[in-house]
Write an enzyme that holds these catalytic residues in place. Sequence first.
Site, mmCIF file in Angstrom:
data_model
loop_
_atom_site.group_PDB
_atom_site.id
_atom_site.type_symbol
_atom_site.label_atom_id
_atom_site.label_comp_id
_atom_site.label_asym_id
_atom_site.label_seq_id
_atom_site.Cartn_x
_atom_site.Cartn_y
_atom_site.Cartn_z
ATOM 1 C CB SER A 1 -6.478 32.618 36.329
ATOM 2 O OG SER A 1 -6.342 31.786 35.218
HETATM 3 N N1 SAH Z 1 -9.848 30.388 32.484
HETATM 4 C C1 SAH Z 1 -9.586 29.394 33.510
HETATM 5 C C2 SAH Z 1 -8.104 29.119 33.663
HETATM 6 C C3 SAH Z 1 -7.861 27.660 33.760
HETATM 7 S S1 SAH Z 1 -6.169 27.152 33.686
HETATM 8 C C4 SAH Z 1 -10.226 29.798 34.821
HETATM 9 O O1 SAH Z 1 -10.638 30.952 34.966
HETATM 10 O O2 SAH Z 1 -10.360 28.943 35.702
HETATM 11 C C5 SAH Z 1 -5.960 26.838 31.957
HETATM 12 C C6 SAH Z 1 -6.878 25.822 31.320
HETATM 13 O O3 SAH Z 1 -6.448 25.636 29.974
HETATM 14 C C7 SAH Z 1 -6.883 24.435 31.965
HETATM 15 O O4 SAH Z 1 -8.181 24.078 32.317
HETATM 16 C C8 SAH Z 1 -6.323 23.526 30.863
HETATM 17 O O5 SAH Z 1 -6.880 22.222 30.856
HETATM 18 C C9 SAH Z 1 -6.684 24.294 29.611
HETATM 19 N N2 SAH Z 1 -5.888 23.952 28.436
HETATM 20 C C10 SAH Z 1 -4.571 23.636 28.360
HETATM 21 N N3 SAH Z 1 -4.205 23.391 27.088
HETATM 22 C C11 SAH Z 1 -5.331 23.562 26.322
HETATM 23 C C12 SAH Z 1 -5.605 23.451 24.927
HETATM 24 N N4 SAH Z 1 -4.667 23.105 24.038
HETATM 25 N N5 SAH Z 1 -6.877 23.694 24.509
HETATM 26 C C13 SAH Z 1 -7.858 24.056 25.388
HETATM 27 N N6 SAH Z 1 -7.656 24.168 26.717
HETATM 28 C C14 SAH Z 1 -6.405 23.926 27.185
#
Ligand code: SAH
Length: 214
Positions: free
Chosen positions: A65
Amino acid sequence: MVEDNFRHKGKRQQLVKTVTRKGITDKKVLEAIGKIPRHLFMDSSFEDHAYQDKAFPIAADQTISQPYTVAFQTEKLEIEKGDKVLEIGTGSGYQTAVLCELGAKVYSIERQRELYKKTKNFLSKIGYRPKYLSFGDGYKGLPEYAPFDKIIVTAGAPYVPKDLLGQLKIGGRMVIPVGTEVQTMTMFIRKSPKEFDKTEFGQFRFVPLLEDKN
Ligand code: SAH
């Protein structure tokens, strides 16, 4: 490559200035951004860009993010030391690290196995110790560890998952981006078993919170 040199540190201070200019005021959140080596959370080919205030691709078609977004959501959570926090979407682990820096006990769920494994190894390698990293479906939360003081969803949710609201302590708060194309940052504070205060903030863009893989 686990190097963190004076150039990285200098760029990080610029990043702190940038997010401050955009409106982040919480000193502890700013300190965490100034401390965490974001370049190590992404592919080394992006190293030169790691301290721009932008989202970048990570493994499994996901993103780390934008720092402003991480800071915004974290500030709204009003984390206190010792808070039990559930994060949905571990991804690169950057947000997880910010929560750890603030003294939270972090429980985080990731649904991409590759990312779950990679980030679990990486966080322990650089010295962050979340309480529990889970491979699974964030829509369901972690009933066996509930209730939580705070819940943060870091992927765009087409709707607000009921199970997550149910896993908040009374007085607890959840910050979640809600929407499909673009998301409205939304905060829920649990007033009683059945009552929630809802506040909406600006618009953000996240990768989608996906439902069951099968
Ligand atoms: N907090 C992270 C943001 C990653 S983007 C950071 O700081 O890098 C969002 C993430 O949510 C992705 O890795 C994606 O695989 C995950 N995601 C999407 N749907 C999900 C679900 N149903 N349960 C858990 N994770 C999920």
